[in-house]
Write an enzyme that holds these catalytic residues in place. Structure first.
Site, PDB file in Angstrom:
ATOM      1  N   GLY A  89      37.274  43.564  44.681  1.00  0.00           N
ATOM      2  CA  GLY A  89      37.487  42.987  43.351  1.00  0.00           C
ATOM      3  C   GLY A  89      37.912  41.527  43.423  1.00  0.00           C
ATOM      4  N   ASP A  90      37.907  40.868  42.252  1.00  0.00           N
ATOM      5  CA  ASP A  90      38.351  39.478  42.120  1.00  0.00           C
ATOM      6  C   ASP A  90      37.529  38.487  42.935  1.00  0.00           C
ATOM      7  OD1 ASP A  90      40.340  40.528  40.488  1.00  0.00           O
ATOM      8  OD2 ASP A  90      41.753  40.724  42.156  1.00  0.00           O
ATOM      9  N   LYS A 103      33.484  37.264  39.823  1.00  0.00           N
ATOM     10  CA  LYS A 103      32.347  37.778  39.026  1.00  0.00           C
ATOM     11  C   LYS A 103      32.289  37.131  37.646  1.00  0.00           C
ATOM     12  CE  LYS A 103      34.109  41.896  39.525  1.00  0.00           C
ATOM     13  NZ  LYS A 103      35.178  41.639  40.496  1.00  0.00           N
ATOM     14  N   LYS A 119      33.246  34.175  36.509  1.00  0.00           N
ATOM     15  CA  LYS A 119      32.670  32.825  36.536  1.00  0.00           C
ATOM     16  C   LYS A 119      31.161  32.885  36.753  1.00  0.00           C
ATOM     17  CE  LYS A 119      31.696  29.049  39.425  1.00  0.00           C
ATOM     18  NZ  LYS A 119      32.025  27.841  40.147  1.00  0.00           N
ATOM     19  N   ASN A 149      41.421  47.412  33.596  1.00  0.00           N
ATOM     20  CA  ASN A 149      41.922  47.085  34.935  1.00  0.00           C
ATOM     21  C   ASN A 149      41.257  45.808  35.444  1.00  0.00           C
ATOM     22  OD1 ASN A 149      39.495  48.530  35.006  1.00  0.00           O
ATOM     23  ND2 ASN A 149      39.973  49.675  36.862  1.00  0.00           N
ATOM     24  N   ALA A 150      40.086  45.480  34.920  1.00  0.00           N
ATOM     25  CA  ALA A 150      39.384  44.263  35.300  1.00  0.00           C
ATOM     26  C   ALA A 150      40.072  43.039  34.709  1.00  0.00           C
ATOM     27  CB  ALA A 150      37.939  44.326  34.795  1.00  0.00           C
ATOM     28  N   GLY A 151      39.986  41.934  35.431  1.00  0.00           N
ATOM     29  CA  GLY A 151      40.443  40.649  34.912  1.00  0.00           C
ATOM     30  C   GLY A 151      39.439  39.619  35.379  1.00  0.00           C
ATOM     31  N   HIS A 152      38.553  39.182  34.473  1.00  0.00           N
ATOM     32  CA  HIS A 152      37.477  38.267  34.841  1.00  0.00           C
ATOM     33  C   HIS A 152      37.765  36.888  34.254  1.00  0.00           C
ATOM     34  CE1 HIS A 152      34.524  41.888  35.505  1.00  0.00           C
ATOM     35  NE2 HIS A 152      35.593  41.924  36.262  1.00  0.00           N
ATOM     36  N   GLN A 175      35.653  45.420  39.197  1.00  0.00           N
ATOM     37  CA  GLN A 175      36.202  45.794  40.507  1.00  0.00           C
ATOM     38  C   GLN A 175      35.212  45.377  41.608  1.00  0.00           C
ATOM     39  OE1 GLN A 175      36.418  48.582  37.872  1.00  0.00           O
ATOM     40  NE2 GLN A 175      38.075  47.209  37.382  1.00  0.00           N
ATOM     41  N   ARG A 178      47.944  38.549  45.645  1.00  0.00           N
ATOM     42  CA  ARG A 178      46.864  39.264  46.332  1.00  0.00           C
ATOM     43  C   ARG A 178      47.072  39.159  47.841  1.00  0.00           C
ATOM     44  NH1 ARG A 178      42.434  36.300  42.596  1.00  0.00           N
ATOM     45  NH2 ARG A 178      42.587  37.620  40.752  1.00  0.00           N
ATOM     46  N   GLY A 200      34.404  25.805  43.453  1.00  0.00           N
ATOM     47  CA  GLY A 200      35.511  25.488  42.550  1.00  0.00           C
ATOM     48  C   GLY A 200      35.441  26.436  41.369  1.00  0.00           C
TER      49      GLY A 200
HETATM   50  P1  GDP Z   1      36.692  38.514  39.022  1.00  0.00           P
HETATM   51  O1  GDP Z   1      37.622  39.629  38.703  1.00  0.00           O
HETATM   52  O2  GDP Z   1      35.714  38.863  40.086  1.00  0.00           O
HETATM   53  O3  GDP Z   1      36.024  37.923  37.825  1.00  0.00           O
HETATM   54  O4  GDP Z   1      37.603  37.365  39.655  1.00  0.00           O
HETATM   55  P2  GDP Z   1      39.043  36.870  39.104  1.00  0.00           P
HETATM   56  O5  GDP Z   1      38.839  36.102  37.859  1.00  0.00           O
HETATM   57  O6  GDP Z   1      39.997  38.005  39.064  1.00  0.00           O
HETATM   58  O7  GDP Z   1      39.526  35.960  40.307  1.00  0.00           O
HETATM   59  C1  GDP Z   1      38.777  34.873  40.760  1.00  0.00           C
HETATM   60  C2  GDP Z   1      39.654  33.612  40.662  1.00  0.00           C
HETATM   61  O8  GDP Z   1      39.069  32.590  41.426  1.00  0.00           O
HETATM   62  C3  GDP Z   1      39.764  33.080  39.260  1.00  0.00           C
HETATM   63  O9  GDP Z   1      41.022  32.457  39.106  1.00  0.00           O
HETATM   64  C4  GDP Z   1      38.652  32.027  39.200  1.00  0.00           C
HETATM   65  O10 GDP Z   1      38.918  30.983  38.256  1.00  0.00           O
HETATM   66  C5  GDP Z   1      38.690  31.493  40.593  1.00  0.00           C
HETATM   67  N1  GDP Z   1      37.396  31.035  41.140  1.00  0.00           N
HETATM   68  C6  GDP Z   1      36.148  31.550  40.937  1.00  0.00           C
HETATM   69  N2  GDP Z   1      35.250  30.911  41.718  1.00  0.00           N
HETATM   70  C7  GDP Z   1      35.941  29.987  42.411  1.00  0.00           C
HETATM   71  C8  GDP Z   1      35.578  29.016  43.404  1.00  0.00           C
HETATM   72  O11 GDP Z   1      34.432  28.910  43.828  1.00  0.00           O
HETATM   73  N3  GDP Z   1      36.585  28.242  43.907  1.00  0.00           N
HETATM   74  C9  GDP Z   1      37.883  28.356  43.496  1.00  0.00           C
HETATM   75  N4  GDP Z   1      38.800  27.556  44.051  1.00  0.00           N
HETATM   76  N5  GDP Z   1      38.253  29.253  42.557  1.00  0.00           N
HETATM   77  C10 GDP Z   1      37.298  30.056  42.041  1.00  0.00           C
HETATM   78  P1  IMO Z   2      38.218  42.962  38.767  1.00  0.00           P
HETATM   79  O1  IMO Z   2      37.101  43.458  37.860  1.00  0.00           O
HETATM   80  C1  IMO Z   2      41.044  43.860  41.928  1.00  0.00           C
HETATM   81  C2  IMO Z   2      42.658  47.901  42.087  1.00  0.00           C
HETATM   82  C3  IMO Z   2      44.129  48.082  41.764  1.00  0.00           C
HETATM   83  C4  IMO Z   2      44.447  49.304  42.613  1.00  0.00           C
HETATM   84  C5  IMO Z   2      43.176  50.142  42.491  1.00  0.00           C
HETATM   85  C6  IMO Z   2      43.220  51.211  41.419  1.00  0.00           C
HETATM   86  O2  IMO Z   2      39.063  41.929  38.168  1.00  0.00           O
HETATM   87  O3  IMO Z   2      37.645  42.606  40.089  1.00  0.00           O
HETATM   88  P2  IMO Z   2      43.208  51.230  38.768  1.00  0.00           P
HETATM   89  O4  IMO Z   2      43.934  50.382  37.774  1.00  0.00           O
HETATM   90  O5  IMO Z   2      41.734  51.140  38.680  1.00  0.00           O
HETATM   91  O6  IMO Z   2      43.710  52.630  38.764  1.00  0.00           O
HETATM   92  O7  IMO Z   2      43.652  50.637  40.192  1.00  0.00           O
HETATM   93  O8  IMO Z   2      42.126  49.217  42.202  1.00  0.00           O
HETATM   94  N1  IMO Z   2      41.892  47.217  41.035  1.00  0.00           N
HETATM   95  C7  IMO Z   2      41.442  45.956  41.151  1.00  0.00           C
HETATM   96  N2  IMO Z   2      41.639  45.041  42.119  1.00  0.00           N
HETATM   97  N3  IMO Z   2      40.264  43.558  40.875  1.00  0.00           N
HETATM   98  C8  IMO Z   2      40.033  44.473  39.918  1.00  0.00           C
HETATM   99  O9  IMO Z   2      39.157  44.260  38.915  1.00  0.00           O
HETATM  100  C9  IMO Z   2      40.669  45.724  39.999  1.00  0.00           C
HETATM  101  N4  IMO Z   2      40.701  46.830  39.221  1.00  0.00           N
HETATM  102  C10 IMO Z   2      41.430  47.736  39.867  1.00  0.00           C
HETATM  103  O10 IMO Z   2      44.873  46.961  42.148  1.00  0.00           O
HETATM  104  O11 IMO Z   2      44.598  48.925  43.951  1.00  0.00           O
HETATM  105 MG    MG Z   3      39.669  40.048  38.613  1.00  0.00          MG
END
Ligand code: GDP
Ligand code: IMO
Ligand code: MG
Length: 420
Positions: free
Chosen positions: A11-12, A15, A17, A37-40, A221, A302, A411
């Site tokens: 995850g994270d 996606k 962006k 649970n997602a944070g995009h 995720q 993280r 970035g």
């Molecule tokens: P997601 O859950 O897959 O959408 O990812 P998150 O938003 O949880 O976490 C990705 C983090 O990295 C966010 O704070 C984005 O703004 C940041 N991010 C995405 N792409 C890049 C990159 O290429 N470089 C940097 N430095 N940050 C990025």
């Molecule tokens: P995005 O979409 C990162 C992790 C939690 C925990 C496990 C189970 O932003 O990539 P849950 O709440 O589903 O019962 O948690 O999965 N988890 C994530 N880790 N990014 C996420 O979503 C996640 N969604 C759940 O931290 O370990």
């Molecule tokens: Mg996320």
């Protein structure tokens, strides 16, 4: 025609962006699984926005954003998020569709998540506590209330039945927090949900595809958190992999064209569970600091480590990845040396496969070392300008995982992406 963007790690991966970047090329952007649970994270007019329930194509006026039947939906989170999106001038009543089949997260699901995690003590999953596990349990247990049901007179009766069932479970856990405030806001949010476009998405999506429209399926995720193929039991409760697109949206596998897998140039994980390349030293600390590696949903720091090619190859295989997108390459800009894990030693035996009982085995990573590019790449716009050392790093990944890295993100900004 359907393309997919999903996460290849835990995850994270960035996606949000990436979906925001590609969304203008699609008529529909659809979430197919997961929930709040997602944070995009994405940037709109230079403002940082984090989406939990709404697909990341919502800021493009000409794109319909669809919450599919495979998603679990918290109406309270959705209502707040709709207000946020509307503050940017987007009309959610026009651009957001929700499947009748989407399962609803009720307040007692959140309470059960909390009670269950607390009861596990040191074995806890590290859940985001958004009610995901209990909501999917009620789906497979055939107890759930779905979005289409809120339009029916029997909704309240069904809610009360479910509430009573949950209360018995909560009593077993000795959970005695007062959740009446959660219920008040839940029912207000249900009223709001009734005003949105609730549709039969399987007919809608298939008719759109028949008319030549383009659909982008957005994963939440990551593949290593998949309920079946992830690092069980430290996973989420849905199929995060490409197979989930079919069940989550009601489309056939032949309709899927590109599967674009997103990976960071290194690795992170939030919550508990195995993470073979995790760094506990100052390099890990540096990755966290430079990469701002704090959870977008929970704010938790993280866990950070080097790129794990064994896990990445596995994820590419399971998903049928056709293109890889490597994000956060810029986070490695200041490192003189980089490592990528190319095999594991599992309980003393070398392997290039992800072990079945990864959470119980002793897994030691074996690294290949690479020269860092050691230069600021954040302003680079084209592939020729990327350092040769980055090209070598990417070439090694391509050959190892058997899928080409086609984009490098350098970035967090919308325009910080280089096509290779
Ligand atoms: P997601 O859950 O897959 O959408 O990812 P998150 O938003 O949880 O976490 C990705 C983090 O990295 C966010 O704070 C984005 O703004 C940041 N991010 C995405 N792409 C890049 C990159 O290429 N470089 C940097 N430095 N940050 C990025
Ligand atoms: P995005 O979409 C990162 C992790 C939690 C925990 C496990 C189970 O932003 O990539 P849950 O709440 O589903 O019962 O948690 O999965 N988890 C994530 N880790 N990014 C996420 O979503 C996640 N969604 C759940 O931290 O370990
Ligand atoms: Mg996320």
């Amino acid at each position: 025609m359907v393309d997919v963007i999903l996460g290849l790690q835990w995850g994270d991966e960035g996606k949000g962006k990436i979906v925001d970047y590609f969304a203008p090329g699609y008529d529909i952007v659809a979430r197919f699984q997961g929930g709040p649970n997602a944070g995009h994270t994405l940037y709109v007019e230079d403002k940082k926005v984090v989406l939990h329930q709404i697909p990341s194509g919502i800021f493009h006026q000409n794109t319909i954003n669809l919450i599919g039947g495979g998603v679990v939906l918290d109406p309270v989170t959705l209502r707040k998020e709709c207000a946020l999106v509307e503050s940017f001038g987007i009309d959610v009543k026009k651009n957001l569709y929700i499947s009748q089949r989407t399962n609803i997260i009720v307040p007692t699901h959140r309470a059960l998540d909390k009670a269950s995690e607390t009861s596990k003590g040191t074995d806890k999953i590290g859940s985001t506590l958004k009610g995901i596990g209990p909501a999917y349990m009620d789906k497979t247990g055939r107890n759930a209330i779905r979005v289409g049901d809120i339009l029916d007179k029997s909704f309240i009766t069904n809610y009360i039945k479910l509430r009573l069932k949950h209360q018995k479970l909560l009593d077993n856990f000795h959970f005695n927090e007062d959740i009446s405030d959660w219920e008040d806001e839940f029912f207000e949010a249900i009223e709001f949900l009734r005003t949105l476009n609730i549709v039969n998405t399987e007919y809608y999506v298939n008719n759109q595809i028949k008319d030549g429209k383009k659909v982008l399926a957005e994963g939440a995720q990551g593949s290593m958190l998949d309920i079946d193929f992830g690092t069980f039991p430290f996973v989420t409760s849905s199929n995060t992999i490409s197979a989930g697109v079919c069940t989550g949206l009601g489309i056939a596998p032949q309709k899927i064209n590109e599967v674009m897998g997103v990976t960071k140039a290194y690795c992170t994980r939030v919550g508990s569970g195995p993470f073979p390349t995790e760094l506990f030293d100052e390099t890990g600390e540096e990755l966290r600091k430079i990469g701002s590696e704090f959870g977008a949903t929970t704010g938790r720091p993280r866990r950070c480590g080097w790129m794990d090619l064994v896990a990445l190859q596995y994820a590419c295989m399971i998903n049928g990845v056709t293109k890889v997108i490597m994000t956060k390459a810029d986070v490695l800009d200041s490192f003189k040396e980089l490592n990528m894990c190319t095999s594991y030693i599992v309980n003393g035996t070398p392997t290039t496969e992800v072990p079945y009982q990864i959470s119980k085995a002793k897994v030691e990573p074996v690294y290949e070392q690479f020269e860092g590019w050691n230069t600021d790449t954040t302003a680079i716009k084209d592939t020729a300008a990327l350092p040769a050392t980055m090209h070598s790093y990417v070439k090694y990944i391509n050959e190892f995982v058997g899928a080409p890295v086609k984009y490098v993100s350098n970035g967090p900004g919308r325009d910080q992406i280089v096509e290779l």
